[in-house]
Design a protein around this motif. Structure first.
Motif, mmCIF file in Angstrom:
data_model
loop_
_atom_site.group_PDB
_atom_site.id
_atom_site.type_symbol
_atom_site.label_atom_id
_atom_site.label_comp_id
_atom_site.label_asym_id
_atom_site.label_seq_id
_atom_site.Cartn_x
_atom_site.Cartn_y
_atom_site.Cartn_z
ATOM 1 N N LYS A 76 20.268 22.839 -5.445
ATOM 2 C CA LYS A 76 19.949 24.008 -6.253
ATOM 3 C C LYS A 76 19.461 23.567 -7.630
ATOM 4 N N MET A 77 18.438 24.243 -8.123
ATOM 5 C CA MET A 77 17.886 23.980 -9.441
ATOM 6 C C MET A 77 18.062 25.242 -10.286
ATOM 7 N N VAL A 78 18.714 25.089 -11.433
ATOM 8 C CA VAL A 78 18.952 26.214 -12.332
ATOM 9 C C VAL A 78 18.076 26.031 -13.565
ATOM 10 N N LEU A 79 17.179 26.992 -13.800
ATOM 11 C CA LEU A 79 16.296 26.977 -14.957
ATOM 12 C C LEU A 79 16.728 28.071 -15.923
ATOM 13 N N SER A 80 17.023 27.684 -17.155
ATOM 14 C CA SER A 80 17.426 28.634 -18.192
ATOM 15 C C SER A 80 16.375 28.614 -19.299
ATOM 16 N N TYR A 81 16.000 29.809 -19.774
ATOM 17 C CA TYR A 81 14.969 29.893 -20.803
ATOM 18 C C TYR A 81 15.090 31.227 -21.535
ATOM 19 N N THR A 82 14.323 31.350 -22.600
ATOM 20 C CA THR A 82 14.316 32.580 -23.392
ATOM 21 C C THR A 82 12.942 33.225 -23.301
ATOM 22 N N SER A 83 12.903 34.521 -23.050
ATOM 23 C CA SER A 83 11.650 35.273 -22.975
ATOM 24 C C SER A 83 11.828 36.595 -23.708
ATOM 25 N N LYS A 84 10.990 36.822 -24.720
ATOM 26 C CA LYS A 84 11.033 38.047 -25.517
ATOM 27 C C LYS A 84 12.435 38.314 -26.063
ATOM 28 N N GLY A 85 13.071 37.220 -26.506
ATOM 29 C CA GLY A 85 14.375 37.329 -27.120
ATOM 30 C C GLY A 85 15.536 37.440 -26.160
ATOM 31 N N LYS A 86 15.264 37.387 -24.868
ATOM 32 C CA LYS A 86 16.329 37.500 -23.876
ATOM 33 C C LYS A 86 16.547 36.167 -23.172
ATOM 34 N N ASN A 87 17.803 35.845 -22.902
ATOM 35 C CA ASN A 87 18.139 34.649 -22.150
ATOM 36 C C ASN A 87 18.066 34.956 -20.659
ATOM 37 N N LEU A 88 17.319 34.138 -19.934
ATOM 38 C CA LEU A 88 17.105 34.352 -18.506
ATOM 39 C C LEU A 88 17.503 33.108 -17.723
ATOM 40 N N ILE A 89 17.957 33.322 -16.504
ATOM 41 C CA ILE A 89 18.362 32.215 -15.629
ATOM 42 C C ILE A 89 17.754 32.429 -14.247
ATOM 43 N N GLU A 90 17.112 31.388 -13.736
ATOM 44 C CA GLU A 90 16.582 31.396 -12.375
ATOM 45 C C GLU A 90 17.299 30.334 -11.551
ATOM 46 N N ILE A 91 17.608 30.663 -10.314
ATOM 47 C CA ILE A 91 18.164 29.676 -9.389
ATOM 48 C C ILE A 91 17.171 29.471 -8.255
ATOM 49 N N TRP A 92 16.799 28.220 -8.051
ATOM 50 C CA TRP A 92 15.866 27.836 -6.991
ATOM 51 C C TRP A 92 16.597 26.967 -5.980
ATOM 52 N N GLU A 93 16.359 27.212 -4.720
ATOM 53 C CA GLU A 93 16.969 26.419 -3.652
ATOM 54 C C GLU A 93 15.924 25.508 -3.014
ATOM 55 N N ARG A 94 16.305 24.256 -2.844
ATOM 56 C CA ARG A 94 15.365 23.312 -2.242
ATOM 57 C C ARG A 94 15.131 23.669 -0.778
ATOM 58 N N LEU A 95 13.862 23.791 -0.413
ATOM 59 C CA LEU A 95 13.502 24.014 0.979
ATOM 60 C C LEU A 95 13.409 22.691 1.733
ATOM 61 N N SER A 96 12.730 21.733 1.127
ATOM 62 C CA SER A 96 12.556 20.436 1.794
ATOM 63 C C SER A 96 11.985 19.437 0.805
ATOM 64 N N ASP A 97 12.324 18.168 1.018
ATOM 65 C CA ASP A 97 11.677 17.086 0.273
ATOM 66 C C ASP A 97 11.107 16.051 1.232
ATOM 67 N N LYS A 98 10.840 16.497 2.460
ATOM 68 C CA LYS A 98 10.334 15.548 3.457
ATOM 69 C C LYS A 98 8.966 15.021 3.051
ATOM 70 N N GLU A 99 8.665 13.823 3.494
ATOM 71 C CA GLU A 99 7.427 13.159 3.134
ATOM 72 C C GLU A 99 6.561 12.937 4.362
ATOM 73 N N ASP A 100 5.256 12.855 4.127
ATOM 74 C CA ASP A 100 4.308 12.545 5.193
ATOM 75 C C ASP A 100 3.083 11.877 4.572
ATOM 76 N N ASP A 101 2.048 11.668 5.375
ATOM 77 C CA ASP A 101 0.859 10.957 4.904
ATOM 78 C C ASP A 101 0.175 11.641 3.726
ATOM 79 N N LEU A 102 0.304 12.960 3.620
ATOM 80 C CA LEU A 102 -0.500 13.717 2.667
ATOM 81 C C LEU A 102 0.278 14.231 1.462
ATOM 82 N N ASN A 103 1.544 13.855 1.343
ATOM 83 C CA ASN A 103 2.280 14.259 0.142
ATOM 84 C C ASN A 103 1.514 13.833 -1.104
ATOM 85 N N GLY A 104 1.319 14.758 -2.030
ATOM 86 C CA GLY A 104 0.640 14.403 -3.263
ATOM 87 C C GLY A 104 -0.044 15.598 -3.888
ATOM 88 N N THR A 105 -0.611 15.350 -5.054
ATOM 89 C CA THR A 105 -1.448 16.336 -5.718
ATOM 90 C C THR A 105 -2.872 15.807 -5.699
#
Length: 249
Positions: free
Chosen positions: A106-135
């Motif tokens: 789980k990744m928790v991102l905390s930040y401020t937007s328009k004076g309000k404190n916000l929290i997002e929780i992201w769940e990892r779907l996968s970190d599997k690798e293959d020949d084409l992983n990349g940008t």
């Protein structure tokens, strides 16, 4: 209290607290403690770049895409710098800072937007690798049996693949113009690459379609060939985004 202390120690000491450990695909699960509803937001990280796509689940309607470079400093200081941002083009070229905690998958991102404190929780779907992983950035396309080379500049098409998810984005970061994006799941094995579309900015009806291609990685470049969704033959060359664009800036 003991559990909280252990979680804090885990975040501080965890080897996940490095930028490369974000690589893969993540899904937004909660905002400000509430589960997200009728929304699918997917974030892909790879090679210091990220891309996000969001759609409404009830009708697959495209909602948003944003992305660009990211940095992770001192394990908890996370910054995004936007190359494209469909819901607010004025943010293109700007950076936003977050506090990040990574606990198991789980990744928790905390930040401020328009004076309000916000929290997002992201769940990892996968970190599997293959020949084409990349940008990747497109640097060549065959037309009438002749290969045309491209030098990516302010106007460019980027494709990010990680954790079994892909997203392509066409944009101009000087004019802040967004031309389109699409993404979904993919497989890449034994020279066969297949895309399963889950979000498409120009046409929601494309969701659910799949396209198969041949691929080969030669000298660090991705050679991509097959038929387009319209049945037209395509042959494209995609190069490392970092080598073909970032290192030439």
């Amino acid at each position: 209290m003991t559990r909280l202390i252990l979680l804090i120690l885990f975040v501080v000491l965890s080897p996940f607290a490095h930028a490369q450990e974000l690589d893969g695909a993540w899904k937004l699960s909660h905002t400000n403690g509430l589960p997200v509803e009728d929304l699918e937001a997917i974030k892909i990280y790879q090679d210091g770049y990220f891309a996000l796509s969001a759609k409404r689940l009830s009708d697959n309607h495209f909602l948003e895409a944003k992305g660009g470079l990211f940095t992770l400093k001192d394990s908890t200081a996370y910054t995004e710098t936007y190359d494209f941002y469909t819901s607010n083009s004025e943010k293109v070229g700007q950076s936003k800072q977050f506090t990040i905690d990574i606990i198991q998958d789980k990744m928790v991102l905390s930040y401020t937007s328009k004076g309000k404190n916000l929290i997002e929780i992201w769940e990892r779907l996968s970190d599997k690798e293959d020949d084409l992983n990349g940008t990747w950035v497109i640097t060549g396309r065959k037309r009438d049996d002749k290969m045309q080379t491209m030098s990516p500049g302010a106007r460019r098409t980027v494709k990010i693949l990680g954790g079994g998810r892909f997203q392509w984005i066409a944009f101009n970061d000087e004019t802040k113009e967004f031309s389109g994006s699409g993404g979904g799941n993919y497989t890449a094995q034994n020279g066969k690459y297949t895309e399963y579309i889950t979000v498409f900015s120009k046409d929601d009806s494309r969701v659910g379609a799949s396209l198969g291609f041949d691929y080969e990685v030669k000298d660090g470049e991705w050679h991509h060939s097959g038929l387009s969704s319209k049945g037209d033959p395509i042959y494209e060359v995609w190069s490392s985004y970092r080598k073909a664009y970032l290192e030439k800036q």
